[in-house]
Motif scaffolding. Sequence first.
Motif, PDB file in Angstrom:
ATOM      1  N   TRP A   1      97.293 151.369  50.811  1.00 52.54           N
ATOM      2  CA  TRP A   1      96.002 150.812  50.255  1.00 52.54           C
ATOM      3  C   TRP A   1      95.350 149.608  50.881  1.00 52.54           C
ATOM      4  N   PRO A   2      93.772 149.575  51.035  1.00 55.67           N
ATOM      5  CA  PRO A   2      93.292 148.538  51.517  1.00 55.67           C
ATOM      6  C   PRO A   2      93.591 147.182  50.605  1.00 55.67           C
ATOM      7  N   VAL A   3      93.446 146.119  51.076  1.00 51.28           N
ATOM      8  CA  VAL A   3      93.621 144.770  50.327  1.00 51.28           C
ATOM      9  C   VAL A   3      92.443 144.795  49.493  1.00 51.28           C
ATOM     10  N   PHE A   4      91.388 144.994  49.917  1.00 46.97           N
ATOM     11  CA  PHE A   4      90.127 145.056  48.979  1.00 46.97           C
ATOM     12  C   PHE A   4      89.672 146.190  48.707  1.00 46.97           C
ATOM     13  N   THR A   5      89.636 146.799  47.532  1.00 41.96           N
ATOM     14  CA  THR A   5      89.483 148.153  47.430  1.00 41.96           C
ATOM     15  C   THR A   5      87.936 148.422  47.208  1.00 41.96           C
ATOM     16  N   PRO A   6      87.380 149.578  47.995  1.00 35.27           N
ATOM     17  CA  PRO A   6      86.039 149.803  47.997  1.00 35.27           C
ATOM     18  C   PRO A   6      85.717 150.576  46.417  1.00 35.27           C
ATOM     19  N   LYS A   7      84.553 150.430  46.017  1.00 37.80           N
ATOM     20  CA  LYS A   7      84.373 151.038  44.330  1.00 37.80           C
ATOM     21  C   LYS A   7      84.688 152.274  44.453  1.00 37.80           C
TER      22      LYS A   7
END
Length: 343
Positions: A149-155
Amino acid sequence: AIRRLLEQTLARTKPTSWRLTNQPASENEAWFTFETAAGRAVGHLRLRDNCAYTLLTALRTLHAHPERPGPGTRDASLGVTTQPEVVIVGGGQGGIALAARLKRLGVPAIIIEKNARAGDSWRKRYASLVLHDPVWYDHLPYLPFPAHWPVFTPKDKLAGWLESYVVALELNVWTKARFVGGDYDEGAARWTVRIDRNGGERVLHPRHLVLATGMSGVPSVPTIAGAETFAGRICHSSAHTGGEGYAGKHAVVVGSCNSGHDIAQDFYERGARVTIVQRSSTYVMSSENGIKVLFAGVYEEGGPPVEDADLMFASIPYPLLADMHRDATTTIAALDREMLDGL
């Protein structure tokens, strides 16, 4: 004061079976477990100058209500022929996480969600929105985000995850349902809750009512003199969808927190001439150094399980946390200056 509190509560709570779990304990930190009359508990202790600096204990399980090992099945009769024990208003991350916990405890609960799908509270926000917390901070109970999973999650990615979480854990969610109001009957110890579902009113009688509508669930829209004659568009951030069509136009963003910066950046990238209006100065840090300093040892790749990290974070009283953050921002500023000097 601590002694008086213990004298009043120890006979009732009956703490026993104390055991250090990080043996040997580190020089300034210890984890321990124990049991009380109510359940099994965990504790976290920080030491400074050989004295307790912070101490937090928390119940993990209840003797009388052990968690079930699996999610079980969705109960189609709930709210139709049987009454829920809990009604949760709001199907965002807080509402569905609570419903998941209650289901493992065998407590029937219904989530009331005004949108058409779980996760819509994120899905409907502006296109450039990305979570500002690292992924290790955001795991939900029982079903953590995948390792890739990306470190900062897109909405939109988060919205899809919340919807799949509801399906995977078979939670009872009423979508397109609006909480109309409720009254509490002291004698019966139950609520009468009125729900508008698909244009028809439904009445439920739960013992508990939870409002999980979020700390920013209701937009704060100021009254602006002359707004009725303004030729341009006035929009609250909750209704902003994106900066398309603003190339060459002037845009003013009032507010300089996360949404304000996100929206201003989006306008800029779309070719708008954007100005941010703010009341006071803002401290801006790079995410690279911010995570390194603020979350190191707690919420980071290879860090402790999120349950332990949450307890460590919660164990810091807010006045102390403010002091620690002031020290941390000084460190981050120095690191950011070094990084800028190197560019």
